[in-house]
Motif scaffolding. Structure first.
Motif, PDB file in Angstrom:
ATOM      1  N   ASP A  42       0.397  -0.994   0.399  1.00  0.00           N
ATOM      2  CA  ASP A  42      -0.107  -0.014  -0.206  1.00  0.00           C
ATOM      3  C   ASP A  42       1.093   1.275  -0.088  1.00  0.00           C
ATOM      4  N   LEU A  43       2.347   1.001   0.789  1.00  0.00           N
ATOM      5  CA  LEU A  43       2.741   2.501   0.917  1.00  0.00           C
ATOM      6  C   LEU A  43       4.083   2.259  -0.669  1.00  0.00           C
ATOM      7  N   GLY A  44       3.456   1.740  -1.467  1.00  0.00           N
ATOM      8  CA  GLY A  44       4.131   1.431  -2.645  1.00  0.00           C
ATOM      9  C   GLY A  44       5.008   0.390  -3.142  1.00  0.00           C
ATOM     10  N   PHE A  45       5.477  -0.100  -1.955  1.00  0.00           N
ATOM     11  CA  PHE A  45       6.971  -0.958  -2.587  1.00  0.00           C
ATOM     12  C   PHE A  45       5.942  -2.103  -2.940  1.00  0.00           C
ATOM     13  N   THR A  46       5.747  -2.047  -4.421  1.00  0.00           N
ATOM     14  CA  THR A  46       4.890  -3.288  -5.200  1.00  0.00           C
ATOM     15  C   THR A  46       6.165  -4.060  -5.244  1.00  0.00           C
ATOM     16  N   ASP A  47       7.126  -4.326  -5.214  1.00  0.00           N
ATOM     17  CA  ASP A  47       8.316  -5.367  -5.840  1.00  0.00           C
ATOM     18  C   ASP A  47       8.314  -6.109  -3.984  1.00  0.00           C
ATOM     19  N   VAL A  48       8.151  -5.750  -3.268  1.00  0.00           N
ATOM     20  CA  VAL A  48       7.753  -7.398  -1.834  1.00  0.00           C
ATOM     21  C   VAL A  48       7.106  -8.079  -2.458  1.00  0.00           C
ATOM     22  N   SER A  49       7.522  -9.260  -2.241  1.00  0.00           N
ATOM     23  CA  SER A  49       6.594 -10.506  -2.358  1.00  0.00           C
ATOM     24  C   SER A  49       6.150 -10.955  -0.809  1.00  0.00           C
ATOM     25  N   HIS A  50       7.627 -11.135  -0.202  1.00  0.00           N
ATOM     26  CA  HIS A  50       6.992 -11.419   1.257  1.00  0.00           C
ATOM     27  C   HIS A  50       7.839 -11.293   2.504  1.00  0.00           C
ATOM     28  N   VAL A  51       7.149 -11.602   3.453  1.00  0.00           N
ATOM     29  CA  VAL A  51       7.272 -11.079   4.175  1.00  0.00           C
ATOM     30  C   VAL A  51       7.664 -11.783   5.967  1.00  0.00           C
ATOM     31  N   ALA A  52       7.868 -11.879   6.506  1.00  0.00           N
ATOM     32  CA  ALA A  52       7.838 -12.727   8.080  1.00  0.00           C
ATOM     33  C   ALA A  52       8.615 -12.141   8.967  1.00  0.00           C
ATOM     34  N   PHE A  53       7.891 -12.431  10.052  1.00  0.00           N
ATOM     35  CA  PHE A  53       8.369 -11.889  11.096  1.00  0.00           C
ATOM     36  C   PHE A  53       8.963 -13.122  11.936  1.00  0.00           C
ATOM     37  N   GLY A  54      10.112 -12.627  12.942  1.00  0.00           N
ATOM     38  CA  GLY A  54      10.698 -13.887  13.940  1.00  0.00           C
ATOM     39  C   GLY A  54      11.072 -12.592  15.376  1.00  0.00           C
ATOM     40  N   ARG A  55      11.659 -13.699  16.333  1.00  0.00           N
ATOM     41  CA  ARG A  55      12.274 -12.551  17.048  1.00  0.00           C
ATOM     42  C   ARG A  55      14.048 -12.701  18.153  1.00  0.00           C
ATOM     43  N   THR A  56      14.543 -11.692  17.985  1.00  0.00           N
ATOM     44  CA  THR A  56      15.906 -12.188  18.569  1.00  0.00           C
ATOM     45  C   THR A  56      15.584 -12.448  19.775  1.00  0.00           C
ATOM     46  N   ILE A  57      16.580 -13.065  20.887  1.00  0.00           N
ATOM     47  CA  ILE A  57      16.374 -13.203  22.024  1.00  0.00           C
ATOM     48  C   ILE A  57      18.201 -13.149  22.417  1.00  0.00           C
ATOM     49  N   ASP A  58      19.152 -11.818  22.799  1.00  0.00           N
ATOM     50  CA  ASP A  58      20.074 -11.433  23.323  1.00  0.00           C
ATOM     51  C   ASP A  58      20.629 -12.177  24.740  1.00  0.00           C
ATOM     52  N   VAL A  59      21.279 -13.799  25.024  1.00  0.00           N
ATOM     53  CA  VAL A  59      21.314 -13.595  26.247  1.00  0.00           C
ATOM     54  C   VAL A  59      22.788 -13.435  26.796  1.00  0.00           C
ATOM     55  N   ASP A  60      23.018 -12.995  27.782  1.00  0.00           N
ATOM     56  CA  ASP A  60      24.625 -13.168  28.602  1.00  0.00           C
ATOM     57  C   ASP A  60      24.640 -13.671  29.611  1.00  0.00           C
ATOM     58  N   LEU A  61      24.653 -15.102  29.578  1.00  0.00           N
ATOM     59  CA  LEU A  61      25.614 -15.761  30.688  1.00  0.00           C
ATOM     60  C   LEU A  61      27.095 -16.334  30.855  1.00  0.00           C
ATOM     61  N   GLU A  62      27.214 -16.797  32.353  1.00  0.00           N
ATOM     62  CA  GLU A  62      28.307 -16.619  33.162  1.00  0.00           C
ATOM     63  C   GLU A  62      28.429 -18.472  32.899  1.00  0.00           C
ATOM     64  N   ALA A  63      29.740 -19.101  32.204  1.00  0.00           N
ATOM     65  CA  ALA A  63      30.145 -20.805  32.067  1.00  0.00           C
ATOM     66  C   ALA A  63      31.002 -20.579  32.276  1.00  0.00           C
ATOM     67  N   ALA A  64      31.923 -22.473  31.712  1.00  0.00           N
ATOM     68  CA  ALA A  64      32.979 -22.505  32.643  1.00  0.00           C
ATOM     69  C   ALA A  64      32.972 -22.704  31.227  1.00  0.00           C
ATOM     70  N   SER A  65      32.864 -23.053  30.426  1.00  0.00           N
ATOM     71  CA  SER A  65      33.142 -23.535  28.702  1.00  0.00           C
ATOM     72  C   SER A  65      32.289 -23.191  27.827  1.00  0.00           C
ATOM     73  N   GLY A  66      32.211 -22.902  26.387  1.00  0.00           N
ATOM     74  CA  GLY A  66      30.832 -22.269  25.497  1.00  0.00           C
ATOM     75  C   GLY A  66      30.603 -23.676  25.686  1.00  0.00           C
ATOM     76  N   ASP A  67      30.524 -24.708  25.255  1.00  0.00           N
ATOM     77  CA  ASP A  67      29.777 -25.525  25.503  1.00  0.00           C
ATOM     78  C   ASP A  67      28.943 -25.907  26.465  1.00  0.00           C
ATOM     79  N   ASP A  68      29.650 -25.892  27.749  1.00  0.00           N
ATOM     80  CA  ASP A  68      27.852 -25.740  29.146  1.00  0.00           C
ATOM     81  C   ASP A  68      27.083 -24.334  28.190  1.00  0.00           C
TER      82      ASP A  68
END
Lengths: 82, 82
Positions: free
Chosen positions: A29-55
């Motif tokens: 409707d705003l004139g961006f007629t070349d757009v064919s698909h829009v999908a939403f998602g969310r991101t969650i940034d988490v900081d945590l303490e751990a002994a290793s990256g695997d943990d």
């Protein structure tokens, strides 16, 4: 050591995405007629303490299953942030 | 040619993030006491037709300013998806 992760959550394919559908229409409707698909998602940034990256990753996987995502209708990816 | 982009929108630093604060508390209540910070954002996947990647990126920048993000309180990044 503090590990910094980003969880990206999106709906599984085939499920309806009302936000995406509405935004697609609004963009057209705003004139961006070349757009064919829009999908939403969310991101969650988490900081945590751990002994290793695997943990840290294991803990984060548990958080996603228990709280951050709905595994029935959503898929998620976990990636380390710089 | 169809170009596929992902827009990642997050609040500017210093602005309150009630979802993040609530989720941090919920994670700690669930026993994930090593989590120190949680912040929410959203992703918008947009597919559009454009003659070139540069044209597509310009159009997407306009979409962000007009509809997809609130530039007053949010920052966003645009990246091409595979």
């Amino acid at each position: 050591m503090t590990h910094r992760f980003r969880v990206s959550v999106s709906r599984k394919p085939g499920l309806s995405d009302p936000e995406g559908t509405t935004t697609l229409k609004a963009l057209q409707d705003l004139g961006f007629t070349d757009v064919s698909h829009v999908a939403f998602g969310r991101t969650i940034d988490v900081d945590l303490e751990a002994a290793s990256g695997d943990d840290a990753r294991l803990a984060l996987e548990a958080m996603c299953q228990k709280l951050l995502a709905n595994p029935v209708i959503e898929s998620y990816t976990i990636e380390e942030r710089p």
